[in-house]
Scaffold this motif. Structure first.
Motif, mmCIF file in Angstrom:
data_model
loop_
_atom_site.group_PDB
_atom_site.id
_atom_site.type_symbol
_atom_site.label_atom_id
_atom_site.label_comp_id
_atom_site.label_asym_id
_atom_site.label_seq_id
_atom_site.Cartn_x
_atom_site.Cartn_y
_atom_site.Cartn_z
ATOM 1 N N TYR A 1 6.398 15.151 -9.987
ATOM 2 C CA TYR A 1 7.819 14.867 -9.861
ATOM 3 C C TYR A 1 8.039 13.762 -8.834
ATOM 4 O O TYR A 1 7.321 13.690 -7.830
ATOM 5 C CB TYR A 1 8.585 16.089 -9.363
ATOM 6 N N PRO A 2 9.037 12.911 -9.034
ATOM 7 C CA PRO A 2 9.425 12.029 -7.925
ATOM 8 C C PRO A 2 10.059 12.875 -6.825
ATOM 9 O O PRO A 2 11.059 13.568 -7.059
ATOM 10 C CB PRO A 2 10.430 11.074 -8.559
ATOM 11 N N MET A 3 9.482 12.827 -5.665
ATOM 12 C CA MET A 3 9.946 13.665 -4.560
ATOM 13 C C MET A 3 10.620 12.851 -3.456
ATOM 14 O O MET A 3 11.455 13.374 -2.732
ATOM 15 C CB MET A 3 8.768 14.426 -3.959
ATOM 16 N N GLU A 4 10.238 11.582 -3.346
ATOM 17 C CA GLU A 4 10.725 10.817 -2.203
ATOM 18 C C GLU A 4 10.717 9.335 -2.536
ATOM 19 O O GLU A 4 9.761 8.821 -3.113
ATOM 20 C CB GLU A 4 9.827 11.084 -0.992
ATOM 21 N N ARG B 1 13.077 -2.350 -4.739
ATOM 22 C CA ARG B 1 13.059 -3.798 -4.932
ATOM 23 C C ARG B 1 14.257 -4.168 -5.803
ATOM 24 O O ARG B 1 14.461 -3.593 -6.872
ATOM 25 C CB ARG B 1 11.771 -4.249 -5.598
ATOM 26 N N ALA B 2 15.020 -5.131 -5.343
ATOM 27 C CA ALA B 2 16.202 -5.562 -6.076
ATOM 28 C C ALA B 2 16.092 -7.046 -6.398
ATOM 29 O O ALA B 2 15.782 -7.852 -5.525
ATOM 30 C CB ALA B 2 17.467 -5.289 -5.275
ATOM 31 N N THR B 3 16.305 -7.375 -7.672
ATOM 32 C CA THR B 3 16.387 -8.764 -8.086
ATOM 33 C C THR B 3 17.768 -8.991 -8.672
ATOM 34 O O THR B 3 18.645 -8.116 -8.620
ATOM 35 C CB THR B 3 15.295 -9.100 -9.121
ATOM 36 N N GLU B 4 17.963 -10.144 -9.275
ATOM 37 C CA GLU B 4 19.278 -10.469 -9.830
ATOM 38 C C GLU B 4 19.673 -9.546 -10.965
ATOM 39 O O GLU B 4 20.852 -9.250 -11.151
ATOM 40 C CB GLU B 4 19.274 -11.920 -10.312
ATOM 41 N N ASP B 5 18.688 -9.059 -11.728
ATOM 42 C CA ASP B 5 19.017 -8.264 -12.912
ATOM 43 C C ASP B 5 18.231 -6.963 -13.025
ATOM 44 O O ASP B 5 18.260 -6.309 -14.066
ATOM 45 C CB ASP B 5 18.795 -9.087 -14.178
ATOM 46 N N ARG B 6 17.531 -6.561 -11.972
ATOM 47 C CA ARG B 6 16.702 -5.356 -12.054
ATOM 48 C C ARG B 6 16.659 -4.647 -10.721
ATOM 49 O O ARG B 6 16.554 -5.274 -9.659
ATOM 50 C CB ARG B 6 15.293 -5.726 -12.481
ATOM 51 N N LEU B 7 16.729 -3.329 -10.812
ATOM 52 C CA LEU B 7 16.552 -2.472 -9.640
ATOM 53 C C LEU B 7 15.306 -1.632 -9.881
ATOM 54 O O LEU B 7 15.218 -0.920 -10.891
ATOM 55 C CB LEU B 7 17.774 -1.576 -9.441
ATOM 56 N N THR B 8 14.321 -1.716 -8.978
ATOM 57 C CA THR B 8 13.070 -0.985 -9.122
ATOM 58 C C THR B 8 12.896 -0.044 -7.953
ATOM 59 O O THR B 8 12.997 -0.459 -6.793
ATOM 60 C CB THR B 8 11.877 -1.953 -9.199
ATOM 61 N N VAL B 9 12.647 1.212 -8.249
ATOM 62 C CA VAL B 9 12.489 2.239 -7.223
ATOM 63 C C VAL B 9 11.081 2.801 -7.306
ATOM 64 O O VAL B 9 10.603 3.163 -8.389
ATOM 65 C CB VAL B 9 13.523 3.380 -7.422
ATOM 66 N N LEU B 10 10.398 2.856 -6.171
ATOM 67 C CA LEU B 10 9.079 3.474 -6.072
ATOM 68 C C LEU B 10 9.243 4.859 -5.489
ATOM 69 O O LEU B 10 9.909 5.040 -4.458
ATOM 70 C CB LEU B 10 8.153 2.638 -5.182
ATOM 71 N N ALA B 11 8.652 5.842 -6.146
ATOM 72 C CA ALA B 11 8.804 7.228 -5.697
ATOM 73 C C ALA B 11 7.435 7.884 -5.595
ATOM 74 O O ALA B 11 6.602 7.758 -6.491
ATOM 75 C CB ALA B 11 9.686 8.010 -6.654
ATOM 76 N N SER B 12 7.198 8.563 -4.501
ATOM 77 C CA SER B 12 5.972 9.346 -4.366
ATOM 78 C C SER B 12 6.209 10.728 -4.945
ATOM 79 O O SER B 12 7.349 11.204 -5.036
ATOM 80 C CB SER B 12 5.566 9.447 -2.892
ATOM 81 N N CYS B 13 5.110 11.370 -5.319
ATOM 82 C CA CYS B 13 5.230 12.696 -5.938
ATOM 83 C C CYS B 13 4.980 13.816 -4.941
ATOM 84 O O CYS B 13 4.741 14.962 -5.332
ATOM 85 C CB CYS B 13 4.264 12.795 -7.118
#
Length: 773
Positions: free
Chosen positions: A18-21, A26-38
């Motif tokens: 599961y994503p826990m935290e 990372r944010a660009t002009e057209d994309r939001l990227t989230v890194l999550a540890s389990c």
């Protein structure tokens, strides 16, 4: 796929990540990227031996947000993929604050809380939703909880909250046993129409962007969740918002494709040879002449499988022992004013003359060893056309083109859903993904050759199988149903579900496919069938001509076929609307009455367009039980007005069923009751029903080519009606239903008629003022 055993325990042999935290954004002009540890990271040592999940948020168009969950990104992604339409230049707003990272597209937003473990949710501002005051500016939330299950096989899954009163609709044709999904396991593979999209009455839709097998747990693993999962290391889906359920469908079909407009002639009555019956030209002609002798308008004749020689399907050649002069026969039939449809499928039997040709040129799907894949399931030694090979597509289309040149007008594209998964495709597509996607390529190939030869306004298929995007190639029908009332009701449930995933047009086998209906059932199904977008008489082992049931069946069929012809100006305008909005011609009640909770679960009645309520009769007693939403509804046949907001119970003869007109409707009725394709604007009568003070009614009348010819708008203020008409160059009339007299008319001449006051506008008059008595 269930991942837990009860609420607290993971099923044996599974490991859940599961994503826990949140560990980075990372944010660009057209994309939001989230890194999550389990797992929770307290010390540096906690970063060892744990999975990292990457979640990408993007938007192809306003009010639609794509979510892609990735575990291991090293695997090569093999096609096919659903075709999606991106609106160029669509802007998103991305914020990456200390506490919250968000992406907003139109009125839809996703927010990820950085410091609360893993917490993300979607909100949709429901502006313009015609709801009660307490809900008019509410916020709709559907939290998304991605996870990865890693074991000997790997699954990616996500879930959405159902809410305390959420209803979910549409998963596949197989789900026709239930219109509303409240608690069920569902695997999207066995049905003939698998569309990984569902609609919630909370005001959003979820499109799972995977053509392969998608497994759903609808409130069955956790009662408050709808979970969907696919095998693999990644999962992509779209959250689709809108100010109403209709707008959600509009956005979904903007993404996956709008339905094409079927030709006007296709709305007429279809008659087929039936499946396993014996027939030749004499038999076919006797059926057609029998309909003409009984004054029953007939517009399309369909030849089912055995127009080709047995064991040779498909070689696209007429069985010369039964039809020695096919070109001459088609000319003789078309001289009677008929259009012609023939049955096809994408399978090539070993005895077909095309098998060796397809084998030699690599046009057939192959086994892992490089041989032609074959089985005996449908026809002996059957192979499968490889529509990922452009040369095979052209080869297949050329065979159909020869039939079109002969005089055939359209094709019943049967099958396409039983596709092997242990094969090799020309373009190296993933065969598991191709199981559901194959039908898209099949129907697309047939539809495109029809457009090429007949033109865009004349192309249509009568398709069995479908998946997301298949709505672009109408018309679809519900497959094999039985000659029972329960199967008739199931047919309606399945069709309404199909309409809730962007399919604007659908049909069914009037009288049921399997077995032979009783005269009673046949006549009831005729009424339902002729008040559908498309109407076909078809069966398995017996003919479906009405006189084989009883003579009254002829009268009933004649009555409802002619009724449908007069309703064509209205029906065709709703068809044009379907091509623009994705809202189907035959609509589940919840689409039109979202704020009436009594309509949420209704699946034994429907709206034909936005103005006509139809309640088919599903019993031999002629008993109708249906719900009328609030307002003063008018019986189409009798003119009787009934107050809604309640259930109605009444009996009907065979020439009637509940066909109720919504208050405030302006319905265009045509002047021709013998055919579906005529000049709808010439002599059209626009019927106005129960228009309340301060309200407006509108109606558009299109040509058979989909061009707007007459647009009428009626506003009421007290006892005065103001009428504005555009394109009023042909004779038309305004019928005031339920009104017996008027004081004065400016711009027209009035007189009393059997259905109310009839007003004949002056030729070319753009405006009228009517003072009511």
């Amino acid at each position: 796929m269930k991942f837990t055993d009860g609420y607290w325990h993971v099923r044996p042999g599974l490991k859940l990540n599961y994503p826990m935290e949140v560990r980075g954004v990372r944010a660009t002009e057209d994309r939001l990227t989230v890194l999550a540890s389990c797992k929770k990271i307290v010390t540096r040592g906690d970063t060892l031996n744990t999975a990292i999940l990457t979640v990408h948020y993007t938007s192809p168009m306003p009010d639609v947000i794509g979510v892609e969950l990735v575990h291991h990104d090293g695997k090569r992604i093999k096609g096919p993929e659903f075709e999606k339409h991106v609106i160029p230049g669509s802007r998103v707003q991305i914020e990456n604050g200390d506490e919250i990272a968000s992406l907003t597209s139109g009125n839809l937003s996703v927010k990820v809380h950085k410091n609360e473990g893993w917490s993300s949710h979607f909100t949709m501002e429901r502006r313009g939703l015609p709801a009660a005051a307490t809900r008019a500016r509410g916020i709709s939330k559907c939290p998304i909880e991605p996870r990865i299950c890693a074991s000997s096989s790997i699954w990616a899954s996500a879930s959405t909250s159902t809410g305390s009163a959420s209803d979910l609709r549409r998963l596949s044709k197989r789900s026709s046993r239930r219109f509303v999904e409240r608690r069920r396991r569902h695997v999207q593979r066995a049905g003939i129409q698998n569309v990984p999209f569902y609609l919630s009455n909370y005001g959003y839709g979820i499109f799972v962007d995977h053509p392969e097998r998608v497994s759903y747990e609808v409130a069955s693993e956790v009662v408050s969740k709808v979970q969907f999962s696919v095998s693999g290391e990644r999962l992509k889906y779209y959250v689709i918002g809108g100010a109403s359920l209709k707008e959600v469908l509009d956005n979904y079909t903007k993404l996956t494709g709008k339905p094409a407009l079927p030709p006007a002639w296709s709305y007429g009555l279809w008659l087929t040879t039936s499946f396993t019956t014996s027939y030749d030209e004499q038999t076919v002609t006797s059926f057609i002449d029998g309909m003409m002798e009984r004054d029953i308008p007939l517009h399309v004749f369909h030849f089912d499988c055995f127009w080709m020689k047995e064991f040779h399907w498909c070689d696209f050649r007429w069985d010369d022992e039964v039809f020695p002069d096919p070109e001459g026969m088609l000319k003789r039939l078309k001289s009677k004013g008929l259009h012609i449809c023939v049955w096809i499928n994408p399978y090539i039997a070993q005895q077909s003359s095309l098998f060796a040709e397809g084998k030699a040129n690599g046009y057939l799907v192959k086994t892992m060893e490089g041989d032609v894949w074959q089985w005996d399931r449908w026809q002996g030694g059957m192979g499968l056309v490889d529509f990922t090979n452009p040369a095979a597509v052209r080869w297949f289309q050329d065979k159909l083109k020869a039939l079109l040149d002969m005089g055939v007008d359209c094709f019943k594209t049967d099958f396409g859903e039983r596709i092997p998964t242990d094969v090799v495709y020309y373009d190296e597509s993933d065969p598991v993904k191709m199981h559901n996607y194959y039908t898209y390529l099949y129907n697309k190939a047939v539809f495109e050759v029809l457009e090429e030869v007949r033109g865009k306004n004349e192309a249509m298929v009568f398709a069995r199988s479908a998946t997301a995007g298949g709505q672009q190639f109408p018309v679809h029908w519900g497959g094999d149903c039985s000659a029972t009332y329960s199967s008739m009701a199931e047919t309606l449930r399945g069709g309404l579900s199909l309409g809730l995933s962007g399919f604007g047009f659908w049909s069914h086998d009037i009288g049921g496919f399997e077995n032979t209906a009783t005269p009673d059932l046949y006549k009831r199904w005729v009424a339902f069938g002729l008040l559908s977008s498309h109407s076909r008489l078809h069966g398995n082992q017996s003919y479906r001509v009405p006189w084989l049931f009883d003579e009254e069946s002829c009268d009933v069929l004649r009555f409802f076929t002619r009724l449908k012809a007069t309703l064509m100006p209205y029906l065709f305008s709703k068809s044009v609307e379907a091509t623009k909005t994705g809202v189907p011609v035959m609509r589940a009640m919840v689409l039109e009455f979202t704020d009436d909770p009594s309509c949420d679960t209704l699946d034994r009645q429907y709206m034909l367009g936005d103005s006509l309520l139809v309640a088919p009769i599903f019993n031999s007693e002629g008993l109708a039980q249906y719900y009328l939403p609030e307002g003063r509804w008018t019986n189409w046949f009798t003119g009787e007005v009934t107050e809604g907001g309640r259930w109605i119970k009444e009996r009907h003869g065979y020439f009637s069923l509940p066909l109720m007109v919504r208050p405030g409707s302006l319905i265009a009725v045509g002047a021709d009751e013998l055919r579906p394709d005529y000049d709808y604007a010439d002599g059209a009568a626009l019927h106005l029903f129960e228009l309340a003070d301060g309200r407006t009614a509108v109606a558009d009348v299109y040509s058979t080519q989909g061009v707007l010819e007459l647009a009428v708008r009626v506003e009421r203020s007290g006892n005065e009606l103001t009428v504005a008409a555009q394109g009023a160059g042909k004779p038309w009339e305004l019928v005031l239903r339920g009104i017996s007299a008027v004081k004065s008319v400016e711009g027209g001449a009035s007189f009393a008629g059997p259905a109310g006051v009839r007003i004949l506008p002056e030729t070319g008059a753009g405006k009228m003022r009517i003072e009511l008595a």
